[in-house]
Every structure is written in structure tokens, then in C-alpha cells.
Design an enzyme around this catalytic site. Structure first.
Site, PDB file in Angstrom:
ATOM      1  NE  ARG A   1      -4.302  -1.380   0.126  1.00  0.00           N
ATOM      2  CZ  ARG A   1      -4.504  -2.418  -0.635  1.00  0.00           C
ATOM      3  NH1 ARG A   1      -3.516  -2.825  -1.454  1.00  0.00           N
ATOM      4  NH2 ARG A   1      -5.638  -3.094  -0.610  1.00  0.00           N
TER       5      ARG A   1
ATOM      6  CD  GLU B   1      -3.733   3.590  -5.191  1.00  0.00           C
ATOM      7  OE1 GLU B   1      -2.690   2.953  -4.943  1.00  0.00           O
ATOM      8  OE2 GLU B   1      -4.855   3.046  -5.283  1.00  0.00           O
TER       9      GLU B   1
ATOM     10  CG  HIS C   1      -3.298   0.010  -7.332  1.00  0.00           C
ATOM     11  ND1 HIS C   1      -3.749   0.558  -6.157  1.00  0.00           N
ATOM     12  CD2 HIS C   1      -3.222  -1.334  -7.108  1.00  0.00           C
ATOM     13  CE1 HIS C   1      -3.960  -0.395  -5.263  1.00  0.00           C
ATOM     14  NE2 HIS C   1      -3.635  -1.549  -5.818  1.00  0.00           N
TER      15      HIS C   1
END
Length: 315
Positions: A231, A260, A282
């Protein structure tokens, strides 16, 4: 059962949601902004979500809500305490992305260690053709078999990465709660001192937030490569950027971010395009096979909830 999918776009435009739609009355939203959540889930029995944060503020008026299914292994975006208080079941999808994340982790390491982007650019720019020389061997790169790979986290992904690193000839160190039966286990500080490649595969908790920080970066070798597949906040992003700018580490490979997507004011925006920086959106979890497995397990989780099974149930 009335189910709402809040952010199906995060699963990819090509994903087949029919396993879920065949067992529930589904209202699908490609994306949901924070102020839209309450209205969209107010009559739902189940909410299916990937990245959106769910907690007291936006769940309190969803009186029919009995189930939240996270299309991920991590569930730090869900207020588990409030779910327990309300009696809302929470299910996740463990281990579906092990192969996908492990593959991208190793691909990042190989790209950065072998300096592939720089060699590729040398050819693509036409410089190779103009050089008149058959080969180019700068920047210098090294063999992984000469290196120590430190794996932080001994779950399914961390263990798979350790196995691949060993197959590539690396000496493997692991930092995990329990002693590993196969690899040398050490503290995070010792791992930072000794490793040439450090990959992060731990959940975000109060204990792991900023696990990689200014102090631990100062322990690392100057050529160390840090890869974050956990993370964003497991590493201090400001500290990583400063280390890259000061050439205190060899490079970074990052697929996860505290924000994000990150905006143009984020520290990472300062180091975009550097040859020793590999930033991806991601995507490491999202191979076609992994996403199909994820959707299949979410459907199974809905059926499990309806039958009273606790398989994959968090709360």
C-alpha cells in the site's frame, strides 16, 4: 438480493460480471464519487466495492445493507469496527492475485536492475543505428544472482516472490512475524542493511505505515532498489523521493500510492521519467486471469453469505 457495484471500472472494461449478475439484482456504476455513495447504496442489500472508502458517514442511512464484498484482498478502505457494530458482513478475496503481483514485482526488479528502459531508449532514439558500434554496455548492469533480495511480508505474494528470487539465483532474506522454514528471517532494519532489492508485500496497518522511512532508507546500500507492491503508505513517499533525488538509493518501483491517482503536486511527480524510477498505475494485481478469479470469488462470497458460510468473511 439487491446489489450495487460502485466502481466497476476499476476491474477493467473487459471484465465479465455475469457470475455476480446471475445471482443478484445488480445496479452497476463504473465510478462513484464520494458524495454519491450514500444515495446509490441507500436501498441496497449488498455493496460490491474495490477502492471506495465505506464507513459510518456513508453507511449510516443504508438501512437494508447486510453485506459488503471487497473485490480485493486488502480492506483498509472499509471501517470494520462500524460494520461489526451494525452487523454488516464483510467478505474479501484472498490470494486471487498472487501470480499477477509476483510477476509484476519481478518484472520491475528486472527492468531496474538490467536498466532495460535506458537500453531500449538508446535503440528507439536511433542512437544505436548512428553509433556504428555493435553493442553498448553502459549503464553498467549486474546479475541478480550476485544480489540479496529482501522480502518484507511472508504471505502468499511475499512467499511466491521469494521463490522466484531464489530461482533467479538471489540470496533471499525475509522479514515476517514468524520464522520462515525455508529462508533466513531477520528484522526490518537488518533486511534494509543487507539487501540489494527490497520488495514490500504487507497490509497497511498502524504497525506497517511508513515501515520504510527516512531512517531505514539511511541504512540501505547506495544501489538498493525498493519495490512497493503493498500500500502507498507502507513507505514514506516523501522520503523515497528525496532519496532518489539525492542518489542515496539505486531506484524505486512503485505500483501503489497514498493518493490514487496521485496529482501533479505529489512528490512522485518530481521524479517522473527518471530511468531508475518505474511507476505503474496500481495494475500489478490485475492480470486478466486474476480479475476473472476475483469476480468468481465475489460471486461465491455472496452465495456463502446467503448460506451462512464464514469462508472469506472478515467481519
Amino acid at each position: 438480493m439487491k446489489a450495487v457495484i460502485l466502481d466497476s471500472a476499476t476491474l477493467g472494461d473487459d471484465i465479465d460480471l455475469s457470475p455476480i449478475k446471475s445471482i443478484a439484482e445488480v445496479h452497476e456504476y463504473r465510478a462513484t464519487r464520494s458524495f454519491e455513495v450514500e444515495e446509490r447504496i441507500k436501498n441496497a442489500d449488498a455493496v460490491i466495492v474495490n477502492k471506495i472508502k465505506l464507513g459510518r458517514d456513508n453507511l449510516k442511512d443504508a438501512k437494508n445493507l447486510r453485506l459488503i464484498c471487497v473485490t480485493a484482498t486488502g480492506y483498509d478502505n472499509i471501517d470494520t469496527a462500524y460494520c461489526k457494530e451494525r452487523g454488516i458482513a464483510l467478505y474479501n478475496v484472498p490470494k486471487y492475485s498472487t501470480d499477477s503481483v509476483s510477476q509484476i514485482t519481478v518484472a520491475m526488479a528486472l527492468t531496474l536492475v538490467c536498466r532495460l528502459d535506458e537500453y531500449r531508449q538508446f535503440v528507439n532514439s536511433g542512437e544505436y543505428s548512428r553509433s556504428g558500434i555493435a553493442n553498448k554496455l553502459t549503464p553498467v548492469y549486474h546479475e541478480l544472482s550476485s544480489m540479496t533480495w529482501g522480502v518484507v511480508g511472508g504471505g502468499a505474494i511475499g512467499s511466491r516472490v521469494a521463490n522466484i528470487a531464489e530461482a533467479l539465483g538471489c540470496r533471499v532474506l525475509m522479514c515476517r512475524r514468524k520464522q520462515d522454514e525455508k529462508y533466513e528471517t531477520c528484522s526490518i532494519d537488518d533486511l534494509c542493511r543487507r539487501s540489494d532489492v527490497i520488495s514490500l508485500h504487507v497490509p497497511l496497518t498502524a504497525e506497517t505505515e511508513h515501515l520504510i522511512n527516512e531512517q531505514r532508507i539511511s541504512l540501505m546500500k547506495k544501489n538498493a532498489i525498493i519495490i512497493n507492491m503493498a500500500r502507498g503508505r507502507v513507505a514514506d513517499e516523501d522520503a523515497l523521493v528525496r532519496a532518489v533525488e539525492a542518489e542515496r538509493i539505486g531506484g524505486i518501483g512503485i505500483d501503489v500510492y497514498a493518493e490514487e491517482p496521485f496529482d501533479t503536486k505529489h512528490p512522485y511527480a518530481r521524479i517522473l521519467g527518471r530511468p531508475n524510477v518505474c511507476l505503474t498505475p496500481h495494475m500489478a494485481w490485475g492480470s486478466a486471469e486474476a480479475r476473472a478469479r476475483c469476480v468468481s470469488v465475489v460471486a461465491q462470497n455472496i452465495l456463502s453469505f446467503c448460506s451462512g458460510s464464514s469462508t472469506n468473511r472478515i467481519v
